[in-house]
Design a protein around this motif. Structure first.
Motif, PDB file in Angstrom:
ATOM      1  N   ILE A 228     -49.954  77.609  79.193  1.00 30.08           N
ATOM      2  CA  ILE A 228     -50.972  77.148  78.254  1.00 30.08           C
ATOM      3  C   ILE A 228     -50.679  75.738  77.754  1.00 30.08           C
ATOM      4  CG2 ILE A 228     -49.924  78.176  76.182  1.00 30.08           C
ATOM      5  CD1 ILE A 228     -53.663  78.175  77.081  1.00 30.08           C
ATOM      6  N   ALA A 229     -49.413  75.399  77.554  1.00 24.02           N
ATOM      7  CA  ALA A 229     -49.092  74.036  77.111  1.00 24.02           C
ATOM      8  C   ALA A 229     -49.505  73.013  78.158  1.00 24.02           C
ATOM      9  CB  ALA A 229     -47.603  73.919  76.803  1.00 24.02           C
ATOM     10  N   GLU A 230     -49.257  73.324  79.418  1.00 28.15           N
ATOM     11  CA  GLU A 230     -49.631  72.417  80.493  1.00 28.15           C
ATOM     12  C   GLU A 230     -51.154  72.310  80.604  1.00 28.15           C
ATOM     13  OE1 GLU A 230     -47.384  74.768  80.678  1.00 28.15           O
ATOM     14  OE2 GLU A 230     -45.514  73.871  81.426  1.00 28.15           O
ATOM     15  N   LEU A 231     -51.862  73.435  80.453  1.00 30.86           N
ATOM     16  CA  LEU A 231     -53.321  73.402  80.516  1.00 30.86           C
ATOM     17  C   LEU A 231     -53.885  72.507  79.421  1.00 30.86           C
ATOM     18  CD1 LEU A 231     -54.113  77.164  81.228  1.00 30.86           C
ATOM     19  CD2 LEU A 231     -54.192  75.251  82.841  1.00 30.86           C
ATOM     20  N   ARG A 232     -53.320  72.602  78.229  1.00 31.62           N
ATOM     21  CA  ARG A 232     -53.788  71.743  77.139  1.00 31.62           C
ATOM     22  C   ARG A 232     -53.483  70.286  77.428  1.00 31.62           C
ATOM     23  NH1 ARG A 232     -51.339  75.810  72.568  1.00 31.62           N
ATOM     24  NH2 ARG A 232     -53.160  77.198  72.389  1.00 31.62           N
ATOM     25  N   ALA A 233     -52.281  70.026  77.931  1.00 34.33           N
ATOM     26  CA  ALA A 233     -51.879  68.645  78.197  1.00 34.33           C
ATOM     27  C   ALA A 233     -52.752  68.000  79.272  1.00 34.33           C
ATOM     28  CB  ALA A 233     -50.411  68.598  78.606  1.00 34.33           C
ATOM     29  N   MET A 234     -53.156  68.775  80.269  1.00 33.34           N
ATOM     30  CA  MET A 234     -53.969  68.213  81.341  1.00 33.34           C
ATOM     31  C   MET A 234     -55.450  68.207  81.008  1.00 33.34           C
ATOM     32  SD  MET A 234     -53.327  71.382  83.987  1.00 33.34           S
ATOM     33  CE  MET A 234     -53.995  70.613  85.440  1.00 33.34           C
ATOM     34  N   GLY A 235     -55.813  68.809  79.868  1.00 36.50           N
ATOM     35  CA  GLY A 235     -57.202  68.754  79.413  1.00 36.50           C
ATOM     36  C   GLY A 235     -58.136  69.664  80.165  1.00 36.50           C
TER      37      GLY A 235
ATOM     38  N   LEU B 248     -51.354  75.380  88.273  1.00 36.93           N
ATOM     39  CA  LEU B 248     -51.667  75.009  89.652  1.00 36.93           C
ATOM     40  C   LEU B 248     -53.124  75.279  89.995  1.00 36.93           C
ATOM     41  CD1 LEU B 248     -48.417  76.156  91.491  1.00 36.93           C
ATOM     42  CD2 LEU B 248     -49.089  73.850  90.778  1.00 36.93           C
ATOM     43  N   LEU B 249     -53.640  76.427  89.585  1.00 36.69           N
ATOM     44  CA  LEU B 249     -55.061  76.699  89.824  1.00 36.69           C
ATOM     45  C   LEU B 249     -55.935  75.722  89.057  1.00 36.69           C
ATOM     46  CD1 LEU B 249     -55.227  80.597  89.909  1.00 36.69           C
ATOM     47  CD2 LEU B 249     -56.201  79.049  91.620  1.00 36.69           C
ATOM     48  N   ALA B 250     -55.536  75.373  87.838  1.00 32.55           N
ATOM     49  CA  ALA B 250     -56.304  74.396  87.073  1.00 32.55           C
ATOM     50  C   ALA B 250     -56.344  73.050  87.782  1.00 32.55           C
ATOM     51  CB  ALA B 250     -55.715  74.248  85.679  1.00 32.55           C
ATOM     52  N   THR B 251     -55.225  72.650  88.379  1.00 33.19           N
ATOM     53  CA  THR B 251     -55.173  71.393  89.122  1.00 33.19           C
ATOM     54  C   THR B 251     -56.176  71.416  90.273  1.00 33.19           C
ATOM     55  OG1 THR B 251     -52.847  71.072  88.551  1.00 33.19           O
ATOM     56  CG2 THR B 251     -53.689  69.860  90.456  1.00 33.19           C
ATOM     57  N   SER B 252     -56.249  72.546  90.958  1.00 36.06           N
ATOM     58  CA  SER B 252     -57.180  72.690  92.068  1.00 36.06           C
ATOM     59  C   SER B 252     -58.627  72.621  91.595  1.00 36.06           C
ATOM     60  CB  SER B 252     -56.906  74.009  92.791  1.00 36.06           C
ATOM     61  OG  SER B 252     -57.680  74.120  93.959  1.00 36.06           O
ATOM     62  N   LEU B 253     -58.921  73.288  90.484  1.00 30.89           N
ATOM     63  CA  LEU B 253     -60.287  73.271  89.960  1.00 30.89           C
ATOM     64  C   LEU B 253     -60.674  71.887  89.443  1.00 30.89           C
ATOM     65  CD1 LEU B 253     -60.531  76.683  88.067  1.00 30.89           C
ATOM     66  CD2 LEU B 253     -61.563  76.067  90.255  1.00 30.89           C
ATOM     67  N   MET B 254     -59.743  71.210  88.786  1.00 37.01           N
ATOM     68  CA  MET B 254     -60.047  69.869  88.294  1.00 37.01           C
ATOM     69  C   MET B 254     -60.360  68.915  89.438  1.00 37.01           C
ATOM     70  SD  MET B 254     -57.376  69.337  85.118  1.00 37.01           S
ATOM     71  CE  MET B 254     -58.132  67.804  84.548  1.00 37.01           C
ATOM     72  N   ALA B 255     -59.707  69.101  90.580  1.00 40.48           N
ATOM     73  CA  ALA B 255     -59.981  68.257  91.744  1.00 40.48           C
ATOM     74  C   ALA B 255     -61.409  68.433  92.240  1.00 40.48           C
ATOM     75  CB  ALA B 255     -58.988  68.577  92.869  1.00 40.48           C
ATOM     76  N   ARG B 256     -62.019  69.574  91.929  1.00 42.03           N
ATOM     77  CA  ARG B 256     -63.391  69.835  92.335  1.00 42.03           C
ATOM     78  C   ARG B 256     -64.392  69.566  91.211  1.00 42.03           C
ATOM     79  NH1 ARG B 256     -63.257  72.187  97.283  1.00 42.03           N
ATOM     80  NH2 ARG B 256     -65.453  72.802  97.187  1.00 42.03           N
ATOM     81  N   GLY B 257     -63.904  69.098  90.062  1.00 42.59           N
ATOM     82  CA  GLY B 257     -64.798  68.750  88.961  1.00 42.59           C
ATOM     83  C   GLY B 257     -65.286  69.922  88.144  1.00 42.59           C
ATOM     84  N   VAL B 258     -64.573  71.047  88.205  1.00 39.17           N
ATOM     85  CA  VAL B 258     -64.985  72.236  87.448  1.00 39.17           C
ATOM     86  C   VAL B 258     -64.797  71.979  85.952  1.00 39.17           C
ATOM     87  CG1 VAL B 258     -64.443  74.666  87.012  1.00 39.17           C
ATOM     88  CG2 VAL B 258     -64.518  73.784  89.360  1.00 39.17           C
ATOM     89  N   ALA B 259     -65.777  72.409  85.160  1.00 37.53           N
ATOM     90  CA  ALA B 259     -65.773  72.104  83.731  1.00 37.53           C
ATOM     91  C   ALA B 259     -64.751  72.915  82.957  1.00 37.53           C
ATOM     92  CB  ALA B 259     -67.170  72.343  83.150  1.00 37.53           C
ATOM     93  N   GLY B 260     -64.492  74.160  83.368  1.00 32.80           N
ATOM     94  CA  GLY B 260     -63.549  74.993  82.644  1.00 32.80           C
ATOM     95  C   GLY B 260     -63.568  76.419  83.144  1.00 32.80           C
ATOM     96  N   LEU B 261     -62.777  77.251  82.474  1.00 26.83           N
ATOM     97  CA  LEU B 261     -62.579  78.648  82.863  1.00 26.83           C
ATOM     98  C   LEU B 261     -62.878  79.566  81.696  1.00 26.83           C
ATOM     99  CD1 LEU B 261     -61.172  80.846  84.833  1.00 26.83           C
ATOM    100  CD2 LEU B 261     -59.146  80.423  83.409  1.00 26.83           C
ATOM    101  N   VAL B 262     -63.592  80.660  81.985  1.00 26.71           N
ATOM    102  CA  VAL B 262     -63.757  81.780  81.058  1.00 26.71           C
ATOM    103  C   VAL B 262     -63.223  83.006  81.781  1.00 26.71           C
ATOM    104  CG1 VAL B 262     -65.381  83.226  79.784  1.00 26.71           C
ATOM    105  CG2 VAL B 262     -65.772  80.741  79.960  1.00 26.71           C
ATOM    106  N   ILE B 263     -62.204  83.653  81.208  1.00 29.24           N
ATOM    107  CA  ILE B 263     -61.553  84.764  81.903  1.00 29.24           C
ATOM    108  C   ILE B 263     -61.334  85.929  80.952  1.00 29.24           C
ATOM    109  CG2 ILE B 263     -59.298  83.641  81.561  1.00 29.24           C
ATOM    110  CD1 ILE B 263     -58.390  85.031  84.180  1.00 29.24           C
TER     111      ILE B 263
END
Length: 232
Positions: free
Chosen positions: A118-125, A96-111
């Motif tokens: 993780i499967a969903e994150l990979r599937a959504m790119g 869900l957070l990844a969906t929000s960040l992708m809507a803003r054009g964020v390149a990625g996350l370092v945490i």
């Protein structure tokens, strides 16, 4: 005190793109072998390459409240860098957070903590580099800060620094030195192409780098057969 800082000086987009093209290993060398984040913070997908201006988050362990607060501060092309005030592997970030960040054009996350879904994150790119993958959930209860200097994987990351990440890991380049590091990276790439052509033509690395004298000085001997006294 805790802060959410709205105004962050961002690096030149051309410099960011150039460092992305150079890749983590070359950028790290060009930066004088500095800025490399702990390799335990590693890619959770194959082949992703990103670079962007750092938006930083300092969070309480096991609490992702400040990640939600940080989303609003992100702009297109940014990289979200999340740390915790003490070690944590909890899954602080997911689909869900990844969906929000992708809507803003964020390149990625370092945490420097955990992710889940993780499967969903990979599937959504959506590319992530994390210390752990964990289904352990988090709360939203504790204050922290956004866009303040943080320590991620042993490296200081400031808002607006350039973060480059690929299969080799993650490196942070201070915004002020990024143009100079890019110049050095490009020089290394040009020199490596010359070396690559020489190696293709059959030249040996020991000759290209003048290593025969070093081997001799270090006591390495070339012999046709192993001496009897060392065969046992």
């Amino acid at each position: 005190m805790h802060y959410v800082v709205r105004n962050v000086p961002r690096p030149d987009p051309g410099v960011v793109q150039g460092l992305r093209e150079a890749g983590v290993a070359t950028v790290h060398e060009a930066a004088g072998r500095t800025g490399l984040i702990d390799p335990a913070v590693c890619a959770r997908q194959d082949g992703a390459v990103i670079a962007g201006s750092a938006v930083t988050v300092s969070s309480h362990p096991g609490d992702n409240l400040m990640i939600h607060a940080a989303v609003e501060m992100c702009e297109e092309g940014d990289v979200l860098v999340v740390t915790t005030t003490s070690p944590s592997t909890d899954g602080m970030f997911g689909e869900l957070l990844a969906t929000s960040l992708m809507a803003r054009g964020v390149a990625g996350l370092v945490i420097d903590a955990g992710v889940r879904d993780i499967a969903e994150l990979r599937a959504m790119g959506f590319p992530v580099w994390s210390r752990a993958v964990s289904a352990q959930g988090t709360v939203k209860a504790s204050p922290g800060s956004v866009n303040v200097p943080v320590v991620c994987g042993g490296q200081v990351v400031r808002p607006g620094d350039v973060v480059v990440a690929d299969d080799d890991g993650v490196v942070c380049v201070p915004r002020g030195t990024a143009p100079r590091v890019l110049d050095r990276a490009r020089a290394r790439i040009a020199a490596e192409e010359d070396k690559r052509e020489a190696l293709r033509s059959g030249e040996l690395g020991v000759d290209m780098y003048g290593l025969r004298e070093l081997l001799s000085r270090l006591g390495v001997r070339y012999v046709d057969d192993l001496p009897e006294e060392v065969q046992e």
